[in-house]
Design a protein around this motif. Structure first.
Motif, PDB file in Angstrom:
ATOM      1  N   TRP A 380       0.399 -16.925 -44.477  1.00 10.58           N
ATOM      2  CA  TRP A 380       1.037 -16.921 -43.158  1.00 10.58           C
ATOM      3  C   TRP A 380       2.438 -16.322 -43.300  1.00 10.58           C
ATOM      4  CZ3 TRP A 380      -0.426 -20.067 -38.544  1.00 10.58           C
ATOM      5  CH2 TRP A 380      -1.758 -20.489 -38.601  1.00 10.58           C
ATOM      6  N   GLU A 381       2.886 -15.675 -42.249  1.00 13.60           N
ATOM      7  CA  GLU A 381       4.167 -14.969 -42.314  1.00 13.60           C
ATOM      8  C   GLU A 381       5.048 -15.326 -41.114  1.00 13.60           C
ATOM      9  OE1 GLU A 381       5.299 -10.441 -43.269  1.00 13.60           O
ATOM     10  OE2 GLU A 381       4.290 -10.704 -41.335  1.00 13.60           O
ATOM     11  N   ARG A 382       6.276 -15.715 -41.384  1.00 16.60           N
ATOM     12  CA  ARG A 382       7.252 -15.978 -40.320  1.00 16.60           C
ATOM     13  C   ARG A 382       7.882 -14.645 -39.930  1.00 16.60           C
ATOM     14  NH1 ARG A 382      12.791 -16.959 -39.723  1.00 16.60           N
ATOM     15  NH2 ARG A 382      13.316 -18.484 -38.080  1.00 16.60           N
ATOM     16  N   SER A 383       7.748 -14.295 -38.652  1.00 16.47           N
ATOM     17  CA  SER A 383       8.299 -13.010 -38.202  1.00 16.47           C
ATOM     18  C   SER A 383       8.730 -13.115 -36.743  1.00 16.47           C
ATOM     19  CB  SER A 383       7.268 -11.888 -38.365  1.00 16.47           C
ATOM     20  OG  SER A 383       6.079 -12.187 -37.644  1.00 16.47           O
ATOM     21  N   GLN A 384       9.376 -12.090 -36.300  1.00 15.92           N
ATOM     22  CA  GLN A 384       9.892 -12.081 -34.928  1.00 15.92           C
ATOM     23  C   GLN A 384       8.778 -11.724 -33.944  1.00 15.92           C
ATOM     24  OE1 GLN A 384      12.920  -9.103 -33.649  1.00 15.92           O
ATOM     25  NE2 GLN A 384      14.248 -10.891 -33.383  1.00 15.92           N
ATOM     26  N   PHE A 385       8.809 -12.444 -32.800  1.00 21.55           N
ATOM     27  CA  PHE A 385       7.881 -12.169 -31.708  1.00 21.55           C
ATOM     28  C   PHE A 385       8.681 -11.865 -30.442  1.00 21.55           C
ATOM     29  CE2 PHE A 385       4.872 -13.980 -34.550  1.00 21.55           C
ATOM     30  CZ  PHE A 385       3.601 -13.645 -34.100  1.00 21.55           C
ATOM     31  N   VAL A 386       8.089 -11.042 -29.581  1.00 24.32           N
ATOM     32  CA  VAL A 386       8.716 -10.734 -28.295  1.00 24.32           C
ATOM     33  C   VAL A 386       7.708 -11.020 -27.185  1.00 24.32           C
ATOM     34  CG1 VAL A 386      10.286  -9.001 -29.239  1.00 24.32           C
ATOM     35  CG2 VAL A 386       8.016  -8.298 -28.421  1.00 24.32           C
ATOM     36  N   LEU A 387       8.225 -11.516 -26.064  1.00 20.31           N
ATOM     37  CA  LEU A 387       7.376 -11.836 -24.914  1.00 20.31           C
ATOM     38  C   LEU A 387       7.895 -11.086 -23.699  1.00 20.31           C
ATOM     39  CD1 LEU A 387       5.155 -13.656 -23.576  1.00 20.31           C
ATOM     40  CD2 LEU A 387       6.983 -15.320 -23.140  1.00 20.31           C
ATOM     41  N   ASN A 388       6.996 -10.366 -23.035  1.00 15.15           N
ATOM     42  CA  ASN A 388       7.351  -9.714 -21.784  1.00 15.15           C
ATOM     43  C   ASN A 388       6.252  -9.974 -20.751  1.00 15.15           C
ATOM     44  OD1 ASN A 388       5.254  -8.023 -22.488  1.00 15.15           O
ATOM     45  ND2 ASN A 388       6.540  -6.229 -22.873  1.00 15.15           N
ATOM     46  N   HIS A 389       6.245  -9.221 -19.670  1.00  8.53           N
ATOM     47  CA  HIS A 389       5.278  -9.451 -18.597  1.00  8.53           C
ATOM     48  C   HIS A 389       3.852  -9.110 -19.009  1.00  8.53           C
ATOM     49  CE1 HIS A 389       6.420  -5.233 -18.430  1.00  8.53           C
ATOM     50  NE2 HIS A 389       5.312  -4.985 -17.757  1.00  8.53           N
ATOM     51  N   GLU A 390       3.702  -8.357 -20.104  1.00  8.62           N
ATOM     52  CA  GLU A 390       2.365  -7.950 -20.538  1.00  8.62           C
ATOM     53  C   GLU A 390       1.752  -8.908 -21.553  1.00  8.62           C
ATOM     54  OE1 GLU A 390       3.171  -4.044 -21.989  1.00  8.62           O
ATOM     55  OE2 GLU A 390       2.656  -3.109 -20.067  1.00  8.62           O
ATOM     56  N   GLY A 391       2.589  -9.589 -22.323  1.00 10.12           N
ATOM     57  CA  GLY A 391       2.054 -10.513 -23.307  1.00 10.12           C
ATOM     58  C   GLY A 391       2.991 -10.755 -24.460  1.00 10.12           C
ATOM     59  N   LEU A 392       2.447 -11.384 -25.508  1.00 12.11           N
ATOM     60  CA  LEU A 392       3.203 -11.761 -26.710  1.00 12.11           C
ATOM     61  C   LEU A 392       2.861 -10.788 -27.833  1.00 12.11           C
ATOM     62  CD1 LEU A 392       5.004 -14.058 -27.983  1.00 12.11           C
ATOM     63  CD2 LEU A 392       2.850 -15.096 -28.737  1.00 12.11           C
ATOM     64  N   GLN A 393       3.889 -10.257 -28.506  1.00 17.63           N
ATOM     65  CA  GLN A 393       3.675  -9.278 -29.565  1.00 17.63           C
ATOM     66  C   GLN A 393       4.510  -9.643 -30.782  1.00 17.63           C
ATOM     67  OE1 GLN A 393       3.610  -5.044 -28.065  1.00 17.63           O
ATOM     68  NE2 GLN A 393       4.649  -6.012 -26.348  1.00 17.63           N
ATOM     69  N   GLN A 394       3.921  -9.423 -31.935  1.00 18.60           N
ATOM     70  CA  GLN A 394       4.626  -9.637 -33.192  1.00 18.60           C
ATOM     71  C   GLN A 394       5.347  -8.357 -33.595  1.00 18.60           C
ATOM     72  OE1 GLN A 394       2.011 -10.480 -36.481  1.00 18.60           O
ATOM     73  NE2 GLN A 394       3.603 -11.504 -37.669  1.00 18.60           N
ATOM     74  N   VAL A 395       6.607  -8.484 -33.980  1.00 16.12           N
ATOM     75  CA  VAL A 395       7.378  -7.330 -34.425  1.00 16.12           C
ATOM     76  C   VAL A 395       6.991  -7.044 -35.864  1.00 16.12           C
ATOM     77  CG1 VAL A 395       9.680  -6.406 -34.840  1.00 16.12           C
ATOM     78  CG2 VAL A 395       9.267  -7.915 -32.881  1.00 16.12           C
ATOM     79  N   ASP A 396       6.637  -5.785 -36.157  1.00 17.94           N
ATOM     80  CA  ASP A 396       6.180  -5.467 -37.507  1.00 17.94           C
ATOM     81  C   ASP A 396       7.350  -5.160 -38.435  1.00 17.94           C
ATOM     82  OD1 ASP A 396       7.030  -2.894 -37.021  1.00 17.94           O
ATOM     83  OD2 ASP A 396       5.036  -2.101 -36.563  1.00 17.94           O
ATOM     84  N   GLY A 397       7.042  -4.682 -39.621  1.00 21.51           N
ATOM     85  CA  GLY A 397       8.068  -4.465 -40.642  1.00 21.51           C
ATOM     86  C   GLY A 397       9.099  -3.423 -40.275  1.00 21.51           C
ATOM     87  N   SER A 398       8.801  -2.575 -39.306  1.00 22.53           N
ATOM     88  CA  SER A 398       9.761  -1.551 -38.900  1.00 22.53           C
ATOM     89  C   SER A 398      10.744  -2.068 -37.868  1.00 22.53           C
ATOM     90  CB  SER A 398       9.023  -0.350 -38.317  1.00 22.53           C
ATOM     91  OG  SER A 398       8.340  -0.725 -37.125  1.00 22.53           O
TER      92      SER A 398
END
Length: 487
Positions: A380-398
């Protein structure tokens, strides 16, 4: 001319919503599409949902006025109090004096002077305009009707309750330029509510509307000791109402408002505890009804005030910026649900730049590899997520959201992405197979997805944000939210 934002978002005026009478209800305020009323009564469907049980379903003042107006017309405008039985249904027959208990007789004798005072007060109200004067004539007729009902049966809690509602409605009908005393009418209404609850200790409606009447009295007293005492009384009655009916978002919202008002009066050492309690009441109200925009907005205002206090005190254990960002999420969600409310629009202009634009929420979650929810904890990996009107997305290594990154640079690991349209439910999870932290389960049309927040407090923020975004989507307002965060 465009409205200027206030220096800080203030609680929605009149977010208090009255529950109505038993057998005859009176609705306070106009249709909800207008600006939030100062002290509007819940519509009939809101009251029904709040009470849940047919036997104690409240009614609105508008219905009461309509019924009484018809009866008054039948009586040729005589203003007499006949026909009281129809107001309460067949189960409220009168009893003879011989059948009354001695305690009831004593109680009646002690309260007779109160009835006289209340009748005089209600008769002194003239109304602001022609509509108000017509409305007041009907209320005066209703007052006589309930006094007559009480004289016939002093043990009838419904009669006291409805009499209190008439007095409370009359208080709202007072012409500011007249000699009538709004506070005196509210005080008399409180006495009637007290008697109704003495006779029927489980009468939810009475505790709820009694609290609103006390709160209206407190609002006229500023930040005085008398106001503090009144707010505490109102809070106790809201608490009692919620104990009797825990499934009432309106009562919880009003309870939160009362605590918010009290926090501005009490000594600083007591303020933080009261504010945290208010936050919990607003949050539970929202969890019961995720499109309850008033509670959503009020939670935003209380968090904003907490952020300001934190900024002034310089507490190292709390991030003022995080509180400001949380506040902005709720204000933005309330505006998205009710974009025509100028109160929300003005507050949004104040807090919009506190959002992590072009997103509604940014934070950290721990996620498993794609399509392998039962992977070992080490994967499992702790990483940044962003939420907008379209949904929840995980921010990748870039450090870019998946939709903006030209390719995955995280060793082929596929970032987590959940579209709002695919969400079925969102809930906290205590699954023992999850890594340490606060578990989050997002059930989608493609199956359940599990994530872990850093703490249970952080999880509350994610749960609310996800549920609000989904509610906005389900109400067809995603374009409004998109305009807020990308505009």
């Amino acid at each position: 001319m465009e409205e200027q934002p206030t220096t800080r978002p203030t609680p929605a005026d009149g977010a208090e919503e009255r529950a109505p009478p038993v057998e005859v209800e009176v609705e306070y305020g106009d249709d909800e599409e207008e600006e939030p009323p100062r002290s509007a009564t819940a519509k009939q469907e809101e009251a029904s949902a709040a009470l849940g049980a047919e036997g104690s379903r409240p009614f609105t003042p508008r219905e009461l006025l309509g019924e009484i107006n018809a009866e008054a017309a039948e009586a040729d405008g005589s203003g007499g109090g006949g026909g009281t039985g129809s107001a309460f249904g067949e189960g409220n027959g009168t009893v003879s004096a011989d059948e009354r208990s001695s305690s009831s007789q004593e109680s009646m004798q002690q309260s007779s002077s109160h009835h006289d005072v209340a009748v005089d007060l209600i008769n002194s109200v003239t109304g602001v305009d022609d509509e108000g004067r017509s409305r007041q004539r009907i209320l005066s007729f209703a007052g006589k009707r309930y006094v007559s009902a009480i004289e016939r049966n002093p043990d009838d809690p419904d009669a006291y309750y409805n009499w209190a509602l008439v007095l409370q409605e009359s208080a709202d009908n007072v012409d500011p330029n007249s000699g009538s005393s709004k506070d005196s009418l509210l005080e008399e209404a409180c006495k009637k509510y007290a008697e109704a609850t003495r006779l029927s200790p489980t009468l939810y409606d009475a505790y709820y509307n009694w609290a609103i009447a006390i709160a209206d009295r407190a609002k006229t007293r500023g930040r005085t000791k008398e106001a503090e005492d009144l707010w505490k009384q109102a809070i106790l009655n809201y608490e009692k109402a919620v104990q009797l009916n825990w499934n009432s978002p309106q009562a919880l919202n009003n309870w939160g408002l009362g605590l918010q008002e009290l926090s501005a009066i009490v000594p600083a050492r007591e303020k933080q505890t009261i504010i945290k309690t208010a936050i919990s009441k607003f949050r539970v109200a929202i969890q019961l009804q995720f499109d309850f925009h008033r509670a959503i907005y009020n939670l935003g205002t209380v968090l904003y005030g907490l952020a300001e206090d934190t900024m002034r005190s310089g507490r190292p254990d709390v991030s003022a910026n995080e509180l400001y960002s949380q506040s902005a999420i709720y204000v933005a969600a309330a505006h998205a649900l009710k974009p025509n409310y100028s109160v929300y629009r003005s507050a949004l202009r104040l807090v919009r730049m506190m959002l992590p634009l072009p997103y509604l929420k940014v934070g950290y979650l721990t996620a498993p590899p794609a399509n392998n929810a039962i992977a070992p904890h080490s994967d499992w990996e702790r990483s940044q997520f962003v939420l907008n009107h379209e949904g929840l997305q995980q921010v990748d290594g870039s450090n870019q959201p998946p939709s903006q990154s030209p390719g995955n640079t995280d060793g082929g690991r596929k970032p987590t992405r959940i579209a709002v349209a695919d969400i079925v439910s969102v809930a906290a999870s205590a699954d023992l197979t999850l890594p340490p932290g606060a578990g989050l389960c997002i059930d989608t049309v493609h199956g359940a997805r599990f994530l872990v927040a850093d703490s249970w407090e952080a999880l509350d923020g994610w749960l609310d944000a996800l549920c609000l975004v989904y509610t906005i989507f389900a109400r067809g307002k995603s374009d409004v939210l998109a305009g807020i965060i990308t505009g």
